[in-house]
Enzyme design. Structure first.
Site, PDB file in Angstrom:
ATOM      1  N   CYS A  99       0.832  -1.212   0.000  1.00 15.85           N
ATOM      2  CA  CYS A  99       0.000   0.000   0.000  1.00 15.85           C
ATOM      3  C   CYS A  99       0.867   1.263   0.000  1.00 15.85           C
ATOM      4  O   CYS A  99       1.735   1.425   0.859  1.00 15.85           O
ATOM      5  CB  CYS A  99      -0.937   0.016   1.202  1.00 15.85           C
ATOM      6  SG  CYS A  99      -2.001   1.468   1.179  1.00 15.85           S
ATOM      7  N   ASN A 199       0.422  -9.506 -10.676  1.00 13.65           N
ATOM      8  CA  ASN A 199      -0.601  -8.457 -10.636  1.00 13.65           C
ATOM      9  C   ASN A 199      -0.100  -7.167 -11.287  1.00 13.65           C
ATOM     10  O   ASN A 199       1.056  -6.804 -11.137  1.00 13.65           O
ATOM     11  CB  ASN A 199      -0.978  -8.218  -9.149  1.00 13.65           C
ATOM     12  CG  ASN A 199      -1.876  -7.026  -8.931  1.00 13.65           C
ATOM     13  OD1 ASN A 199      -1.520  -6.128  -8.165  1.00 13.65           O
ATOM     14  ND2 ASN A 199      -3.014  -6.984  -9.566  1.00 13.65           N
TER      15      ASN A 199
HETATM   16  C1  LIG Z   1      -8.953   1.745  -5.070  1.00 10.76           C
HETATM   17  C2  LIG Z   1      -7.850   0.773  -4.802  1.00 10.76           C
HETATM   18  C3  LIG Z   1      -7.703   0.232  -3.534  1.00 10.76           C
HETATM   19  C4  LIG Z   1      -6.677  -0.690  -3.273  1.00 10.76           C
HETATM   20  N1  LIG Z   1      -6.592  -1.252  -2.021  1.00 10.76           N
HETATM   21  C5  LIG Z   1      -5.679  -2.226  -1.787  1.00 10.76           C
HETATM   22  C6  LIG Z   1      -5.663  -2.933  -0.557  1.00 10.76           C
HETATM   23  O1  LIG Z   1      -6.503  -2.732   0.327  1.00 10.76           O
HETATM   24  N2  LIG Z   1      -4.693  -3.875  -0.385  1.00 10.76           N
HETATM   25  C7  LIG Z   1      -3.761  -4.161  -1.352  1.00 10.76           C
HETATM   26  O2  LIG Z   1      -2.914  -5.029  -1.152  1.00 10.76           O
HETATM   27  N3  LIG Z   1      -3.782  -3.522  -2.531  1.00 10.76           N
HETATM   28  C8  LIG Z   1      -4.725  -2.587  -2.786  1.00 10.76           C
HETATM   29  N4  LIG Z   1      -4.776  -1.990  -4.009  1.00 10.76           N
HETATM   30  C9  LIG Z   1      -3.864  -2.430  -5.073  1.00 10.76           C
HETATM   31  C10 LIG Z   1      -4.504  -3.541  -5.912  1.00 10.76           C
HETATM   32  O3  LIG Z   1      -4.710  -4.704  -5.127  1.00 10.76           O
HETATM   33  C11 LIG Z   1      -3.605  -3.908  -7.119  1.00 10.76           C
HETATM   34  O4  LIG Z   1      -2.361  -4.337  -6.635  1.00 10.76           O
HETATM   35  C12 LIG Z   1      -3.399  -2.727  -8.059  1.00 10.76           C
HETATM   36  O5  LIG Z   1      -4.605  -2.052  -8.324  1.00 10.76           O
HETATM   37  C13 LIG Z   1      -2.765  -3.203  -9.379  1.00 10.76           C
HETATM   38  O6  LIG Z   1      -3.626  -4.111 -10.038  1.00 10.76           O
HETATM   39  P1  LIG Z   1      -4.511  -3.635 -11.304  1.00 10.76           P
HETATM   40  O7  LIG Z   1      -3.567  -2.998 -12.298  1.00 10.76           O
HETATM   41  O8  LIG Z   1      -5.127  -4.911 -11.800  1.00 10.76           O
HETATM   42  O9  LIG Z   1      -5.529  -2.661 -10.803  1.00 10.76           O
HETATM   43  C14 LIG Z   1      -5.767  -1.062  -4.299  1.00 10.76           C
HETATM   44  C15 LIG Z   1      -5.919  -0.504  -5.568  1.00 10.76           C
HETATM   45  C16 LIG Z   1      -6.942   0.381  -5.843  1.00 10.76           C
HETATM   46  C17 LIG Z   1      -7.087   0.944  -7.232  1.00 10.76           C
END
Ligand SMILES: Cc1cc2nc3c(=O)[nH]c(=O)nc-3n(C[C@H](O)[C@H](O)[C@H](O)COP(=O)(O)O)c2cc1C
Length: 321
Positions: A99, A199
């Site tokens: 995070c 991811n």
């Molecule tokens: C609105 C939002 C909230 C997120 N909250 C968390 C979280 O609570 N814990 C976490 O490990 N990653 C969190 N992430 C990161 C996502 O799990 C992920 O790693 C990131 O969005 C990249 O993946 P993507 O390109 O498929 O979106 C968050 C991302 C977004 C956009």
């Protein structure tokens, strides 16, 4: 893929997303084939201080494989919170090391742990000792481009007892900006013997295929690509199982959106559910031609009826085209 003894079906998981991937969204994504879902990040300190909201975030449910996620920087507090989390029957517990938010990383938790690998490994060790369910870690590629240490940290977490590692191929400094560093995910996969979940920007079958082939990962995780699109899991699973995928009609999108928002009403205060339904409804309208004014209407949603009206308009509009 297997995380310890847990059989994970399908080819993609739903990423944890605070304020987005709540219980309602997770249940819907599980229904459409997400192999597992991870709860929103939850403060270990909050859990130990008896904060009700934190405890609610850890709740798991009987739909598919379900993990809860903790953040913090104190190994003892993390271990004690994991014991509490375990009481709510998660299939496994994930530790957040990714995070970037100041209120998390600014206090030394989340992605800031990547700068303190010894402490990060100690947290894993203590949490693993404290619970009987598997413990996994979700990290980024590193803090910034001068500190790309996901490979070292993943190996240290493995040695400390982690059962799987998720790598979001971006640095903390990048936040969510492109590009995704696929090389580092591949290098992590080459360095550890536990499953590696990849991811970053996976949003359809094509990007999932690229992620699997380039990195050699064991599984992929979808975040933003699942917003308003739980169908993405069916798309990815169908592709890898050699089945044809028929994208949802607008009517099916509407029905799924409505179901998700009804579930939100079941699990949240009515006002919170309505406010949060605005963004989810707007996401479900993504890609519909001429939907800009419909998305604006989403900003005004104050009842379930408003959502019906928006989709009725969308249906009328697409029939006119
Ligand atoms: C609105 C939002 C909230 C997120 N909250 C968390 C979280 O609570 N814990 C976490 O490990 N990653 C969190 N992430 C990161 C996502 O799990 C992920 O790693 C990131 O969005 C990249 O993946 P993507 O390109 O498929 O979106 C968050 C991302 C977004 C956009």
């Amino acid at each position: 893929m297997k995380i310890k003894d847990i059989e994970i079906k399908g080819f993609a998981a739903l990423a944890p997303m605070a304020g987005v991937a709540d219980r309602a969204m997770r249940e819907i994504c599980a229904e459409f084939g997400a192999g597992f879902t991870v709860g929103e990040l939850t403060s270990a300190r909050g859990v130990m201080q008896g904060d009700k909201k934190s405890a609610r975030l850890l709740e798991c449910f009987g739909r598919g494989v379900c993990a809860s996620q903790l953040f913090g920087r104190d190994p003892q507090i993390m271990a004690a919170a994991a014991v509490k989390a375990q009481e709510l029957s998660p299939d496994f517990i994930d530790i957040n090391m990714g995070c970037p938010a100041p209120k998390v990383a600014g206090h030394g938790g989340g992605s800031a742990l990547m700068k303190e690998p010894q402490l990060a490994a100690k947290i894993v060790e203590e949490v693993v000792k404290a619970v009987s369910v598997p413990v996994t870690v979700k990290m980024r590629s590193g803090w910034d481009n001068d500190a790309l240490n996901a490979v070292e940290l993943a190996s240290m977490c493995e040695a400390a007892g982690a059962a799987a590692i998720t790598v979001h191929g971006r640095t903390r400094k990048q936040m969510y900006a492109p590009p995704v560093n696929y090389d580092i995910i591949r290098d992590v996969k080459g360095a550890v013997n536990i499953p590696v979940i990849a991811n970053g920007d996976v949003c359809d079958a094509k990007s999932a295929k690229f992620m699997y082939e380039y990195t050699g990962c064991d599984y992929v995780m979808v975040g933003r690509g699942a917003q308003g699109n739980p169908f993405v899991f069916e798309e990815i699973n169908a592709f890898f199982e050699g089945r044809s995928y028929i994208p949802p009609t607008l009517q099916q999108r509407f029905e799924t959106c409505f179901k998700q928002i009804e579930l939100m009403h079941k699990y949240k205060e009515p006002r919170t559910a309505i406010l949060e339904s605005r963004k989810h409804t707007a996401w479900y309208l993504t890609g519909i031609r001429g939907a800009a004014h419909l998305r604006r209407m989403c900003g005004e949603i104050s009842s379930l009826e408003d959502i019906k009206i928006i989709f009725e308009k969308a249906l009328e509009q697409t029939q006119e085209l």
